[in-house]
Design a protein around this motif. Structure first.
Motif, PDB file in Angstrom:
ATOM      1  N   THR A  84       0.836  -1.202   0.000  1.00  0.00           N
ATOM      2  CA  THR A  84       0.000   0.000   0.000  1.00  0.00           C
ATOM      3  C   THR A  84       0.871   1.251   0.000  1.00  0.00           C
ATOM      4  N   LYS A  85       1.884   1.258   0.842  1.00  0.00           N
ATOM      5  CA  LYS A  85       2.786   2.414   0.917  1.00  0.00           C
ATOM      6  C   LYS A  85       3.530   2.613  -0.396  1.00  0.00           C
ATOM      7  N   HIS A  86       3.978   1.522  -0.994  1.00  0.00           N
ATOM      8  CA  HIS A  86       4.708   1.623  -2.273  1.00  0.00           C
ATOM      9  C   HIS A  86       3.820   2.189  -3.367  1.00  0.00           C
TER      10      HIS A  86
ATOM     11  N   ALA B 226      -7.009   7.987  -2.235  1.00  0.00           N
ATOM     12  CA  ALA B 226      -7.672   7.584  -0.993  1.00  0.00           C
ATOM     13  C   ALA B 226      -7.102   6.253  -0.546  1.00  0.00           C
ATOM     14  N   VAL B 227      -6.957   6.077   0.756  1.00  0.00           N
ATOM     15  CA  VAL B 227      -6.483   4.809   1.311  1.00  0.00           C
ATOM     16  C   VAL B 227      -7.446   4.363   2.403  1.00  0.00           C
ATOM     17  N   GLY B 228      -7.639   3.051   2.515  1.00  0.00           N
ATOM     18  CA  GLY B 228      -8.531   2.511   3.524  1.00  0.00           C
ATOM     19  C   GLY B 228      -8.038   1.167   4.005  1.00  0.00           C
TER      20      GLY B 228
ATOM     21  N   ILE C  24      -1.800   4.394   9.203  1.00  0.00           N
ATOM     22  CA  ILE C  24      -0.721   4.583   8.237  1.00  0.00           C
ATOM     23  C   ILE C  24      -0.108   5.958   8.471  1.00  0.00           C
ATOM     24  N   ALA C  25       1.191   6.091   8.208  1.00  0.00           N
ATOM     25  CA  ALA C  25       1.892   7.352   8.453  1.00  0.00           C
ATOM     26  C   ALA C  25       1.274   8.494   7.646  1.00  0.00           C
ATOM     27  N   HIS C  26       1.375   9.695   8.194  1.00  0.00           N
ATOM     28  CA  HIS C  26       0.761  10.881   7.591  1.00  0.00           C
ATOM     29  C   HIS C  26       1.224  11.108   6.155  1.00  0.00           C
ATOM     30  N   GLU C  27       2.461  10.746   5.846  1.00  0.00           N
ATOM     31  CA  GLU C  27       3.005  11.007   4.505  1.00  0.00           C
ATOM     32  C   GLU C  27       2.290  10.222   3.409  1.00  0.00           C
TER      33      GLU C  27
ATOM     34  N   GLY D 188      -9.128  14.406  10.976  1.00  0.00           N
ATOM     35  CA  GLY D 188      -8.195  13.372  10.551  1.00  0.00           C
ATOM     36  C   GLY D 188      -6.823  13.896  10.276  1.00  0.00           C
ATOM     37  N   GLY D 189      -6.541  15.146  10.626  1.00  0.00           N
ATOM     38  CA  GLY D 189      -5.278  15.763  10.276  1.00  0.00           C
ATOM     39  C   GLY D 189      -4.213  15.647  11.340  1.00  0.00           C
ATOM     40  N   GLY D 190      -4.432  14.879  12.392  1.00  0.00           N
ATOM     41  CA  GLY D 190      -3.421  14.749  13.429  1.00  0.00           C
ATOM     42  C   GLY D 190      -3.662  15.719  14.563  1.00  0.00           C
TER      43      GLY D 190
END
Length: 461
Positions: A254-256, A270-272, A304-307, A446-448
């Motif tokens: 997913t990250k790749h 978008a990621v889920g 998942i990391a913010h990046e 959702g922004g931290g």
């Protein structure tokens, strides 16, 4: 006999005892196991899948023993995610399902069950699906399952080969798709697949047996290799598909994929994460070359990391508890009505939608328009048909558990323009907040933990 209502919500967990009362075949297995189902038994898995499809969706299923038996919960949860993604990025900014909207999707590698296509067509009666598969046996069974459920006329079927593209628009006879959906082969070779089936290098063994064939489960590069091909094709097709998507079996994959999208200049994705009541996690990635923006709850998740997350599309302005929300609504409507943009306001729901072709709220633009009006040169509004939307948004004055202004980014590609607009609305309520003796912090959902402050106007907050 009365037909069971069709399920519309995602799965959290399955009530096996309740299911056994609805399906006689599952009841036999459930009672035989004394309620402790053996998911390493292929027959148990197949009976469970058939029971869920029958009771929750009124679907029949016929699959061979040597092809993948799909777990219904994560397949359905992926479908609901895609449907919500399509619904939330409607060109007319409607917030929910529009039964009049015509949607065409592609199920890449549909498998013997055609599970995604069956679920989509059952729950969205006006949608049409294209389905492909390279394996003849899977393709033939997919056709059988679609025919069993009277859905064959709502599908375009194409048996492909390894030399044909994964999104073969020319062979499908369509010019444009609204989305793709895919369950890719997860493993790079048979050795990796067998090791995974045994639970090697894992903290636990697989919770269910896998009956998938090598053709279904293995490809060069595994899930990442397969989805990379979809990304590469998307870079050529671009807006011929509104939303490209795929499930992924590994978080690293997913990250790749997200890194690959960012590397190629894709800014709308978008990621889920799928966790339908089991230890097996699956991830989803969708991306678009268009500028319709999905809400945070669909595009971003905490695991998942913010990046790897897309830019937030919701901005919150909390208000004091003693705020007059009618006055807040009037303030927003009055301010935006003076701007050179298309603005509609519903006073009953305290919700407005605005569309602008450029930054019409900054001082330079407003001074220039004032100068033109004095000189008799003021520009007229473009017509709706001619308006090139640079930014579309929805503003809602919310009075629930807390009082706040919610701004949702609906359309646009310019992050700075979106931030600038949020800053403008933010300043409308800054004075009132300060007078109440409190500091104002707008926060993107959702922004931290850090408050979101528009970069273009940071110095003015």
């Amino acid at each position: 006999m009365e037909t069971q209502p069709i399920r519309q919500t995602p799965y959290d967990k399955i009530d096996f005892k309740a299911l056994s009362k609805k399906d006689s075949n599952f009841k036999q297995i459930f009672h035989k196991s004394s309620g402790h189902l053996n998911f390493q038994d292929p027959e148990t898995c197949k009976t469970l899948t058939k029971a869920l499809l029958k009771t929750d969706f009124n679907l029949e299923l016929d699959i061979p023993d040597d092809r993948l038996c799909p777990p219904v919960p994560n397949r359905w949860n992926y479908v609901t995610w895609i449907q919500a993604l399509i619904d939330s990025t409607s060109p007319d900014y409607k917030a929910g399902y529009d039964p009049e909207r015509k949607v065409v999707g592609l199920d890449i590698g549909t498998g013997a069950s055609a599970i995604y296509t069956l679920l989509i067509l059952r729950t969205r009666p006006n949608w049409h699906m294209c389905v492909t598969d390279v394996d003849k046996k899977s393709f033939d069974f997919a056709a059988r399952n679609l025919a069993l459920n009277n859905m064959i006329t709502r599908t375009t079927m194409l048996q492909t080969t390894d030399s044909i593209s994964l999104i073969p628009l020319q062979y499908l006879g369509v010019e444009k798709l609204d989305f793709t959906i895919c369950n890719p082969p997860f493993f790079s070779d048979e050795k990796e697949m067998r090791a995974s089936m045994k639970g090697e290098n894992k903290n636990w063994k697989p919770n269910a047996v896998c009956t998938g064939s090598e053709k279904e489960m293995v490809c060069s590069g595994g899930d990442l290799g397969f989805v990379t091909k979809i990304v590469e094709e998307s870079l050529v097709l671009r807006e011929k598909v509104t939303w490209y998507s795929s499930m992924l079996g590994k978080l690293s994959s997913t990250k790749h994929v997200v890194e690959l999208l960012k590397k190629n200049g894709v800014t709308n994705w978008a990621v889920g994460c799928l966790e339908p009541g089991s230890v097996t996690k699956r991830w989803m990635v969708a991306w678009s070359f268009g500028d319709m923006r999905p809400p945070n709850h669909l595009a971003r998740f905490d695991g998942i990391a913010h990046e790897y997350l897309p830019f937030p599309t919701r901005y919150k302005i909390p208000l004091p508890e003693d705020s007059d929300m009618t006055k807040a609504s009037e303030t927003i409507n009055a301010q935006l009505s003076t701007l050179d943009l298309y603005w509609t306001w519903d006073s009953t729901t305290r919700t407005g939608i605005g569309r602008s072709s450029q930054n019409v709220w900054n001082r330079a633009y407003r001074r220039e328009q004032q100068r033109k009006r004095k000189a008799g040169e003021a520009d007229m509004h473009d017509t709706n048909a001619e308006l090139k939307v640079a930014l579309a948004l929805r503003i809602r004055v919310s009075e629930g558990s807390s009082k706040e202004i919610l701004i949702d980014w609906l359309q646009g590609a310019d992050v700075q323009l979106w931030e600038s607009f949020c800053g403008m609305v933010h300043r409308l309520f800054k004075t009132a907040k300060e007078q109440a003796g409190k500091s104002l912090e707008g926060g993107v959902e959702g922004g931290g933990s850090e408050p979101f402050v528009p970069r273009a106007r940071k110095e003015r907050f």
